[in-house]
Every structure is written in C-alpha cells, then in structure tokens.
Design a protein around this motif. Structure first.
Motif, PDB file in Angstrom:
ATOM      1  N   LEU A   1      15.059  -6.376   3.851  1.00 24.76           N
ATOM      2  CA  LEU A   1      14.016  -6.124   2.869  1.00 24.76           C
ATOM      3  C   LEU A   1      14.338  -6.876   1.576  1.00 24.76           C
ATOM      4  O   LEU A   1      15.414  -6.707   1.002  1.00 24.76           O
ATOM      5  CB  LEU A   1      13.934  -4.619   2.591  1.00 24.76           C
ATOM      6  N   PRO A   2      13.426  -7.722   1.093  1.00 25.79           N
ATOM      7  CA  PRO A   2      13.687  -8.490  -0.140  1.00 25.79           C
ATOM      8  C   PRO A   2      13.921  -7.577  -1.339  1.00 25.79           C
ATOM      9  O   PRO A   2      13.312  -6.513  -1.454  1.00 25.79           O
ATOM     10  CB  PRO A   2      12.402  -9.314  -0.314  1.00 25.79           C
TER      11      PRO A   2
ATOM     12  N   PRO B   1       8.208  -4.082  -3.509  1.00 33.87           N
ATOM     13  CA  PRO B   1       7.731  -2.930  -4.289  1.00 33.87           C
ATOM     14  C   PRO B   1       8.254  -1.602  -3.761  1.00 33.87           C
ATOM     15  O   PRO B   1       8.273  -0.604  -4.485  1.00 33.87           O
ATOM     16  CB  PRO B   1       6.202  -3.026  -4.170  1.00 33.87           C
ATOM     17  N   LEU B   2       8.692  -1.588  -2.506  1.00 34.68           N
ATOM     18  CA  LEU B   2       9.247  -0.359  -1.934  1.00 34.68           C
ATOM     19  C   LEU B   2      10.534   0.063  -2.640  1.00 34.68           C
ATOM     20  O   LEU B   2      10.912   1.238  -2.593  1.00 34.68           O
ATOM     21  CB  LEU B   2       9.530  -0.553  -0.440  1.00 34.68           C
ATOM     22  N   LEU B   3      11.197  -0.882  -3.286  1.00 36.36           N
ATOM     23  CA  LEU B   3      12.450  -0.578  -3.975  1.00 36.36           C
ATOM     24  C   LEU B   3      12.233  -0.200  -5.440  1.00 36.36           C
ATOM     25  O   LEU B   3      13.199  -0.001  -6.178  1.00 36.36           O
ATOM     26  CB  LEU B   3      13.391  -1.784  -3.894  1.00 36.36           C
TER      27      LEU B   3
ATOM     28  N   ALA C   1       0.829  -1.201   0.000  1.00 38.02           N
ATOM     29  CA  ALA C   1       0.000   0.000   0.000  1.00 38.02           C
ATOM     30  C   ALA C   1       0.865   1.254   0.000  1.00 38.02           C
ATOM     31  O   ALA C   1       0.565   2.230  -0.702  1.00 38.02           O
ATOM     32  CB  ALA C   1      -0.928  -0.008   1.215  1.00 38.02           C
ATOM     33  N   VAL C   2       1.942   1.229   0.767  1.00 40.07           N
ATOM     34  CA  VAL C   2       2.858   2.368   0.802  1.00 40.07           C
ATOM     35  C   VAL C   2       3.464   2.609  -0.580  1.00 40.07           C
ATOM     36  O   VAL C   2       3.478   3.736  -1.083  1.00 40.07           O
ATOM     37  CB  VAL C   2       3.976   2.147   1.836  1.00 40.07           C
ATOM     38  N   ALA C   3       3.960   1.541  -1.195  1.00 34.48           N
ATOM     39  CA  ALA C   3       4.584   1.664  -2.515  1.00 34.48           C
ATOM     40  C   ALA C   3       3.607   2.220  -3.545  1.00 34.48           C
ATOM     41  O   ALA C   3       3.987   3.021  -4.415  1.00 34.48           O
ATOM     42  CB  ALA C   3       5.110   0.303  -2.960  1.00 34.48           C
TER      43      ALA C   3
ATOM     44  N   THR D   1      10.803   8.550  -5.359  1.00 33.41           N
ATOM     45  CA  THR D   1      11.692   8.172  -4.263  1.00 33.41           C
ATOM     46  C   THR D   1      11.855   9.283  -3.230  1.00 33.41           C
ATOM     47  O   THR D   1      12.186   9.021  -2.083  1.00 33.41           O
ATOM     48  CB  THR D   1      13.075   7.782  -4.803  1.00 33.41           C
ATOM     49  N   GLU D   2      11.611  10.524  -3.652  1.00 34.47           N
ATOM     50  CA  GLU D   2      11.756  11.647  -2.717  1.00 34.47           C
ATOM     51  C   GLU D   2      10.690  11.622  -1.625  1.00 34.47           C
ATOM     52  O   GLU D   2      10.821  12.309  -0.607  1.00 34.47           O
ATOM     53  CB  GLU D   2      11.714  12.977  -3.472  1.00 34.47           C
TER      54      GLU D   2
END
Length: 310
Positions: free
Chosen positions: A266-267, A271-273, A244-246, A278-279
C-alpha cells in the motif's frame, strides 16, 4: 535431473517454508526478491521459473531460450503473458485451492477484531486504565452477536461457500450476489447487489478482479450500506474503491476490513493511511493466504507441478 536449472524469483513471499523439494528436481537458484531490471538476467539459462508475483513478459520468454515451464506459486496468473507463453510453447502452471481454509479463517479473524473492538479493549487493559476502573467490566464499546444478523457474500466460490457455511453455524442469515451472473446455489438466497448492500449487517467479498468487479463497490454503492454495517474485502484490491472507503470511514459509521489493495504494498500516500476514525478501519498486508499450512501446501503443489511436467 540435477542439470535442469530451476530459478525461484521471490522466495521471500514464502517466509520460512521448507523449499528443499526443489533441490530434488534440479539445480536451483533462489532469490528472495527480483526487480523488473533483474528478471531477464536471472532467467536467461532457466528451464523452469517459479514466480509468485514477479512479472514474466513476452520479451523475457523470447530471450530465455531454454525456458520450458513457468510455475506460478499462486492461483492468479495475471503476472505472466499467457498468450506469449502459448505461442512459444512454454507451459504455465498455477496452484488452486491451497489457501481456502486460511482465507476463510482470516475472514472471521478480521470480523471479530472489528466488531469486538479488540484494539480498544486490549489497550484499555495494557495501559492500566482498566486497573483504575470503579467496576469490574468496561461496556463503553458495545459489540453485537453475529447470530441472527444478515450476512451477504459477494462471490460465492469455494472460499465464499466456506465462509457462508461457517457463518450459518453461528446463526447468521445468508445471502449472496453472483459477480458472474451465472452462479446458482440452492443452499443460499441469491439477491441483487443493491439488496445485499442495503439489507446486510455483514458483507464479505471473495470475488476475483475482472471487468465486472473492478470498482464494484464505489462511494455511491457503499453509502447505501446500513449504519453499523461491516464490509470485509478478502477478494482482490480494486473491487472496493479505496478512496471511497477512506472518505466513508470518516462520514458514516461503517466498519471496513481490507486485506487486499489495488497496489501492493500500500503506497504511503494512500488515503487509507490518513483517516480520522481509525477504529472503523482494520487493514492487514495481504496475509489471508499465508497460514503455515497454506504455504506448505503451495510449495508442495508447485513441486508436484514440476514433477508432472518432467
């Protein structure tokens, strides 16, 4: 006493912290890391185990015939089968409160990094862009003062109260949501989760992970946050849904700071990566607890736990 075998299973998590206090308590075998396949062999002759995150199962304990004490070098004990330990007469001790000040400090560090656009302004100077500027300043990335802003805290335990007290000194308006439903604090306003999410400019999470907090903030909940709101998770991974964050980072102007993750490390496929904005996302590798002072306090407390059990 030197014949008492003490096994330290994951000393790499303590960094350069002095571990000599263990040498005064017994014969020490220290391992930087221990995989699941290595655990049984390493603890077979141990009377005392010190583990931070290495999992100790019922089978491990059953086959470690000399084992009397498991010291968890952390507050949470979810990596140890507590029921099996009780049935086998093995004492389990943890350490509480050692990292409170460290986590509080990192909360504000993450907040100021995000709202002050630290990454951008550092790079604009180092890249030489500022040197070519026609004016003496750069106001392209506005930042706001936290004075007068509404700050909501999810989980008003010792860390949450510490954050609240410091935020109050900055002039923020404080409120909190009790994840247990029983927390009462007359110093700050208690609100519902919906009210906190929809009205607060800054939201920080300092709650444990349990049945009530798992995915507490999913996509629908986070979507209700104000435009430009900042959400900081320094509680546990899994409280905030990472997918959800991503998704939201690229859909709405909400800033997120995460120090904890559902799976750590973190894998690479997380999706966070792979977000575009990114800011709006600042992540640190579960370091809020790791100040030099906190780690020293942790190790000293583990040694005291061993002494008190001898």
């Amino acid at each position: 006493m030197q014949n008492r075998k003490i096994v330290l299973l994951d000393t790499l998590t303590f960094g350069e912290t002095d571990l000599s206090c263990f040498d005064e308590l017994g014969s020490v075998d220290a391992y930087k890391t221990t995989s699941a396949d290595e655990t049984q062999k390493r603890i077979t002759e141990a009377e005392i185990i010190v583990t931070n995150k290495v999992v100790i199962t019922a089978k491990h304990m059953q086959e470690a015939k000399k084992l009397k004490l498991i010291c968890v070098a952390a507050t949470g004990t979810n990596n140890v089968d507590l029921q099996a330990a009780q049935e086998l007469g093995i004492v389990v001790k943890n350490v509480a409160g050692y990292s409170t000040d460290s986590v509080i400090q990192h909360t504000f560090s993450m907040l100021f990094y995000l709202i002050g656009h630290a990454r951008y302004y550092d790079e604009v100077v180092k890249s030489g862009t500022y040197s070519k500027s026609a004016i003496f300043t750069d106001v392209s990335h506005p930042f706001f003062e936290i004075k007068g802003k509404k700050w909501g805290i999810i989980g008003l335990g010792e860390i949450g109260r510490g954050v609240a007290n410091i935020a109050k000194c900055f002039g923020s308006e404080l409120c909190y949501y009790s994840t247990s439903g029983v927390n009462r604090n007359e110093d700050f306003q208690r609100v519902t989760l919906d009210e906190l999410l929809t009205t607060c400019d800054i939201i920080s999470i300092h709650a444990p992970l349990n049945e009530k907090t798992k995915n507490l903030l999913d996509y629908e909940q986070l979507l209700t946050c104000k435009e430009g709101a900042v959400v900081l998770n320094l509680g546990r991974g899994g409280i905030v849904n990472e997918k959800a964050v991503a998704k939201l980072v690229d859909e709405k102007n909400i800033l997120f700071a995460l120090d904890v993750f559902e799976k750590e490390p973190l894998p690479q496929e997380s999706p966070l990566l792979h977000v575009a904005h990114t800011e709006r996302l600042y992540m640190t590798p579960h370091i809020a607890w790791t100040s030099v002072e906190a780690r020293e306090k942790l190790i000293n407390s583990v040694c005291e736990n061993i002494k008190s059990s001898l």
